[in-house]
Design a protein around this motif. Sequence first.
Motif, PDB file in Angstrom:
ATOM      1  N   THR A   1     -29.743 -11.152  20.731  1.00  0.00           N
ATOM      2  CA  THR A   1     -28.529 -10.365  20.226  1.00  0.00           C
ATOM      3  C   THR A   1     -27.755 -11.397  19.272  1.00  0.00           C
ATOM      4  N   LYS A   2     -27.626 -12.722  19.514  1.00  0.00           N
ATOM      5  CA  LYS A   2     -27.126 -13.324  18.413  1.00  0.00           C
ATOM      6  C   LYS A   2     -27.912 -13.741  17.298  1.00  0.00           C
ATOM      7  N   GLU A   3     -28.803 -13.929  17.145  1.00  0.00           N
ATOM      8  CA  GLU A   3     -29.938 -13.995  16.116  1.00  0.00           C
ATOM      9  C   GLU A   3     -29.799 -12.984  15.352  1.00  0.00           C
ATOM     10  N   ALA A   4     -29.758 -11.583  16.038  1.00  0.00           N
ATOM     11  CA  ALA A   4     -30.054 -10.340  15.219  1.00  0.00           C
ATOM     12  C   ALA A   4     -28.641 -10.260  14.406  1.00  0.00           C
TER      13      ALA A   4
ATOM     14  N   GLY B   1     -26.878  -4.997  15.614  1.00  0.00           N
ATOM     15  CA  GLY B   1     -26.569  -4.273  16.686  1.00  0.00           C
ATOM     16  C   GLY B   1     -27.437  -3.146  17.189  1.00  0.00           C
ATOM     17  N   LYS B   2     -28.061  -2.554  16.405  1.00  0.00           N
ATOM     18  CA  LYS B   2     -29.102  -1.716  16.779  1.00  0.00           C
ATOM     19  C   LYS B   2     -30.232  -2.200  17.209  1.00  0.00           C
ATOM     20  N   LEU B   3     -30.767  -3.164  16.770  1.00  0.00           N
ATOM     21  CA  LEU B   3     -31.866  -3.978  17.347  1.00  0.00           C
ATOM     22  C   LEU B   3     -31.566  -4.503  18.761  1.00  0.00           C
ATOM     23  N   ALA B   4     -30.305  -4.944  18.885  1.00  0.00           N
ATOM     24  CA  ALA B   4     -29.910  -5.564  20.275  1.00  0.00           C
ATOM     25  C   ALA B   4     -29.845  -4.499  21.341  1.00  0.00           C
ATOM     26  N   ILE B   5     -29.328  -3.215  20.914  1.00  0.00           N
ATOM     27  CA  ILE B   5     -29.179  -2.309  21.662  1.00  0.00           C
ATOM     28  C   ILE B   5     -30.877  -1.843  22.396  1.00  0.00           C
ATOM     29  N   LYS B   6     -31.608  -1.605  21.336  1.00  0.00           N
ATOM     30  CA  LYS B   6     -32.740  -1.403  21.739  1.00  0.00           C
ATOM     31  C   LYS B   6     -33.725  -2.332  22.562  1.00  0.00           C
TER      32      LYS B   6
ATOM     33  N   GLY C   1     -42.442 -10.744  27.319  1.00  0.00           N
ATOM     34  CA  GLY C   1     -43.230 -11.423  26.398  1.00  0.00           C
ATOM     35  C   GLY C   1     -42.127 -12.067  25.231  1.00  0.00           C
ATOM     36  N   TYR C   2     -43.001 -12.528  24.265  1.00  0.00           N
ATOM     37  CA  TYR C   2     -42.511 -13.092  23.390  1.00  0.00           C
ATOM     38  C   TYR C   2     -41.909 -11.830  22.271  1.00  0.00           C
ATOM     39  N   ASP C   3     -41.005 -11.932  21.845  1.00  0.00           N
ATOM     40  CA  ASP C   3     -40.297 -10.676  20.898  1.00  0.00           C
ATOM     41  C   ASP C   3     -39.072 -11.167  20.099  1.00  0.00           C
ATOM     42  N   PRO C   4     -39.636 -11.733  18.721  1.00  0.00           N
ATOM     43  CA  PRO C   4     -38.666 -12.363  17.938  1.00  0.00           C
ATOM     44  C   PRO C   4     -37.829 -11.372  17.252  1.00  0.00           C
ATOM     45  N   VAL C   5     -36.602 -11.844  16.509  1.00  0.00           N
ATOM     46  CA  VAL C   5     -36.031 -10.786  15.781  1.00  0.00           C
ATOM     47  C   VAL C   5     -36.881 -10.768  14.425  1.00  0.00           C
TER      48      VAL C   5
END
Length: 82
Positions: free
Chosen positions: A41-44, A54-59, A71-75
Amino acid sequence: MSKVKNIAIAPFIGLIWFYQKFISSWTPSSCRFTPTCSHYTKEALETHGLLKGGKLAIKRIFSCHPWGRQGYDPVPPKSENF
């Protein structure tokens, strides 16, 4: 980062810092993802700004359940398309 973007995301980064420092550090690690949801969330927010980040973080947070991914899920990188 622009000043407006910094001002907009600063309260959320502060909440994430508080969570990481005072809550997460005292609870057992149980995150299904790398990086953890709070780091993601911080990186996104820093990469994409308040709305898209914020949308990426909520998802990402909503996908954290027993039947969700792991598993591995980068921004995703910021696209240069305007």
